[in-house]
Design an enzyme around this catalytic site. Structure first.
Site, mmCIF file in Angstrom:
data_model
loop_
_atom_site.group_PDB
_atom_site.id
_atom_site.type_symbol
_atom_site.label_atom_id
_atom_site.label_comp_id
_atom_site.label_asym_id
_atom_site.label_seq_id
_atom_site.Cartn_x
_atom_site.Cartn_y
_atom_site.Cartn_z
ATOM 1 N N LYS A 1 -4.714 -9.376 3.557
ATOM 2 C CA LYS A 1 -3.474 -9.769 3.720
ATOM 3 C C LYS A 1 -3.292 -11.079 4.944
ATOM 4 O O LYS A 1 -4.805 -10.025 6.283
ATOM 5 C CB LYS A 1 -2.095 -8.889 4.357
ATOM 6 C CG LYS A 1 -1.890 -8.199 3.209
ATOM 7 C CD LYS A 1 -0.909 -7.100 2.888
ATOM 8 C CE LYS A 1 -0.005 -6.871 1.624
ATOM 9 N NZ LYS A 1 0.186 -7.702 0.440
ATOM 10 N N ARG B 1 0.999 -1.416 -9.043
ATOM 11 C CA ARG B 1 -0.111 -2.204 -10.146
ATOM 12 C C ARG B 1 -0.682 -1.396 -11.082
ATOM 13 O O ARG B 1 -0.363 -0.387 -12.026
ATOM 14 C CB ARG B 1 0.659 -3.293 -10.877
ATOM 15 C CG ARG B 1 -0.607 -4.317 -10.585
ATOM 16 C CD ARG B 1 -0.415 -5.519 -10.747
ATOM 17 N NE ARG B 1 0.153 -6.264 -9.546
ATOM 18 C CZ ARG B 1 1.117 -7.823 -10.028
ATOM 19 N NH1 ARG B 1 0.312 -8.224 -11.086
ATOM 20 N NH2 ARG B 1 1.978 -8.444 -8.854
HETATM 21 N N1 BES Z 1 2.737 -3.883 -1.198
HETATM 22 C C1 BES Z 1 3.058 -5.112 -1.888
HETATM 23 C C2 BES Z 1 3.960 -6.066 -2.437
HETATM 24 C C3 BES Z 1 5.151 -6.459 -0.672
HETATM 25 C C4 BES Z 1 5.379 -7.410 -0.150
HETATM 26 C C5 BES Z 1 5.818 -5.770 -0.798
HETATM 27 C C6 BES Z 1 6.345 -7.805 0.554
HETATM 28 C C7 BES Z 1 7.297 -5.996 0.363
HETATM 29 C C8 BES Z 1 6.999 -6.669 1.094
HETATM 30 C C9 BES Z 1 1.606 -5.696 -3.323
HETATM 31 O O1 BES Z 1 0.810 -4.528 -3.647
HETATM 32 C C10 BES Z 1 1.283 -6.980 -3.103
HETATM 33 O O2 BES Z 1 0.849 -7.496 -2.226
HETATM 34 N N2 BES Z 1 1.679 -7.694 -3.886
HETATM 35 C C11 BES Z 1 1.834 -8.752 -3.837
HETATM 36 C C12 BES Z 1 0.979 -9.664 -5.424
HETATM 37 C C13 BES Z 1 0.003 -10.721 -4.970
HETATM 38 C C14 BES Z 1 -1.552 -10.771 -5.259
HETATM 39 C C15 BES Z 1 0.283 -10.781 -7.306
HETATM 40 C C16 BES Z 1 2.237 -10.203 -3.930
HETATM 41 O O3 BES Z 1 3.547 -10.007 -3.394
HETATM 42 O O4 BES Z 1 1.780 -10.406 -2.890
HETATM 43 ZN ZN ZN Z 2 -0.772 -5.372 -1.978
#
Ligand code: BES
Ligand code: ZN
Ligand code: ZN
Length: 477
Positions: A251, A325
């Protein structure tokens, strides 16, 4: 927790340092309202106003409904905490639902997280008296019962908030397992904790892949509450990512902050089972939490890897940040072996859900329209904002993989909350499709500002809605 005491005296008789008077729908004609000073200060019944002379805090509630009653009660507590008043009194407004909303607002609005401040500055306020002027006509019992129930719910929500707010180096998977064990001991629940060996034996290889680069071992937590009388078996599953760095699909720095809250779903299901066991609801409840970190390192799982999940499906990994997921796929598989009547997962699953619904609303997904609507209505009744997001066959195609059974990310960035939900659906057996709901709490779980009845940080999203649903199932099956 703030003490709320029921007093068998009328409002005027009740002794307190401060009076709290609600102004309903801007109507200033009420025996507890001191009109003269209000006119002098041009207060028209909107927002808060402290009448210094008469030691009275006025708080406008308009429109007059349970949501505003809850929110204004929280604002009142926050306001008083900035003053030197040690106690205050409130009269009774409206029916049982309104009283419940007022108590919840007071107790949840009082929450603050200052455990890591070396010089905390605690407020003087420690007690609120509820003056019930007509106790003889309306006996204290129902009000006392409502207060007891609200106190159980509020302490559960606050436990979830505390755990979510706890920094990731303390709140590890083992920490969550220890907490679950404590909750089990306090409520006589069964508690099963699975370690790495257990996960291997159970073939939860997607879950294990996410954990691999973490220096903290994973835990599968399984609590069960089995009352003598039960209307139905409810299995709750929570995403318990104690930290989500994104893994090798790292991230950006700004997006990594707050990812200690990626365990919010897991903390929510812990709180729900804790609250429901304390209330003694007549429904069997299981809480399953997949607890792990998602980190980087030489042994990290990679984009391009193919994982074999517990349900027997292969998953092409194209983004290691879509890790929730993967953990949930294996936990949902384990959960279905329990043969649930209702299967509900709570997860901070996608940023897309936050983009779509805003920070304050959770997304409800699933295949059963009636069940989604029922959950939505109960969530709204509990004071949580939720909305349904519809699956469709076109979006289903976006998670097809050329080399495995399914891909962990969609080929388009549009509809990300729904495609994540549809990925989970790949791991739900045909006979459970209509019993399953997926609740994406990514928005409201953690907000870096005060809102509604919530302080900066964790809100305990999912807890009140989940409890409301369990109570409804215990009533109606
Ligand atoms: N934990 C995150 C989702 C999230 C984002 C929770 C902001 C709370 C606030 C999740 O694991 C994630 O990183 N999802 C990605 C998925 C993408 C790579 C398809 C996302 O939402 O960017
Ligand atoms: Zn994530
Ligand atoms: Zn995550």
């Amino acid at each position: 927790m703030l003490k709320i005491s029921l007093k068998k005296t009328d409002f005027a008789q009740t002794k307190a340092e401060l009076s709290i008077v609600f102004v309903i729908d801007k109507n200033l004609k009420h025996p507890w309202i001191e009109l003269k000073t209000l006119k002098e200060f041009d207060y028209k019944g909107e927002g808060l106003f402290l009448d210094q002379q008469n030691k009275t805090l006025y708080a406008g509630i308009s429109p007059y409904n349970a949501d505003m009653m809850r929110e204004v009660s929280a604002q009142v507590v926050r306001y008083i905490k900035k003053t030197p008043f040690k106690n205050a009194k409130i009269g009774i407004y409206g029916d049982g639902e309104m009283n419940k909303a007022m108590f919840l607002g007071l107790l949840l609005g009082d929450y603050e997280f200052y455990q890591y401040k070396t010089k905390p500055n605690p407020a003087a306020l420690n007690e609120i008296f509820i003056a019930h002027e007509s106790f003889d006509k309306a006996p204290i019992a129902p009000l006392g019962k409502i207060l007891d129930m609200v106190e159980v719910i509020a302490s559960g929500v606050n436990l979830a908030r505390d755990t979510i707010n706890t920094p990731p180096e303390y709140a590890t998977p083992v920490f969550l397992a220890d907490l679950a064990q404590k909750i089990a001991t306090n409520n006589h629940l069964e508690c099963k904790i699975g370690d790495e060996k257990f996960l291997k034996k159970e073939k939860m290889l997607a879950f294990l892949a996410v954990n691999r680069a973490s220096s903290h071992p994973p835990r599968l937590i399984h609590l069960s509450y089995k009352p003598q009388k039960s209307k139905a078996k409810i299995v709750l599953v929570g995403k318990g990512l104690t930290y989500d760095s994104g893994g090798l699909s790292l991230k950006p720095a700004d997006y990594m902050v707050t990812m200690k809250a990626d365990k919010s779903g897991g903390c929510a299901v812990l709180a729900i089972i804790d609250i429901c066991a304390k209330i003694g609801v007549e429904a069997e409840i299981h809480a399953i939490i997949g607890a792990t970190e998602n980190m980087i390192g030489g042994n990290a799982y990679k984009p391009d890897d193919v994982l074999f999940a517990r349900e027997g499906k292969s998953i092409e990994v194209r983004n290691t940040d879509a890790e929730g997921r993967l953990v949930l796929a294996d936990c949902l598989s384990y959960a279905q072996d329990l043969e649930p009547d209702y299967l509900i997962d709570f997860a901070t699953l996608t940023g897309a859900c936050v983009l779509g619904l805003g920070e304050y609303t959770s997304g409800i997904m699933g295949h059963n329209e009636a069940l989604k609507s029922r959950f939505e209505a109960l969530a709204l009744q509990s004071g949580e904002l939720m909305a349904r997001l519809p699956f469709n066959r076109h979006l289903a195609k976006l998670i097809e993989s050329k080399i495995a059974d399914v891909c962990n990310v969609a080929s388009s960035r549009y509809g990300g909350a729904i495609t994540a939900g549809m990925f989970l659906s790949e791991f739900i057996r045909p006979q459970y499709k209509d019993k399953w709901l997926h609740i994406d709490i990514a928005g409201p779980a953690y907000v870096e500002k005060e809102w509604d009845i919530n302080a900066f940080g964790a809100s305990g999203a999912g807890v009140r809605a989940g409890v409301e649903f369990v109570l409804d199932v215990a009533k109606r099956g």
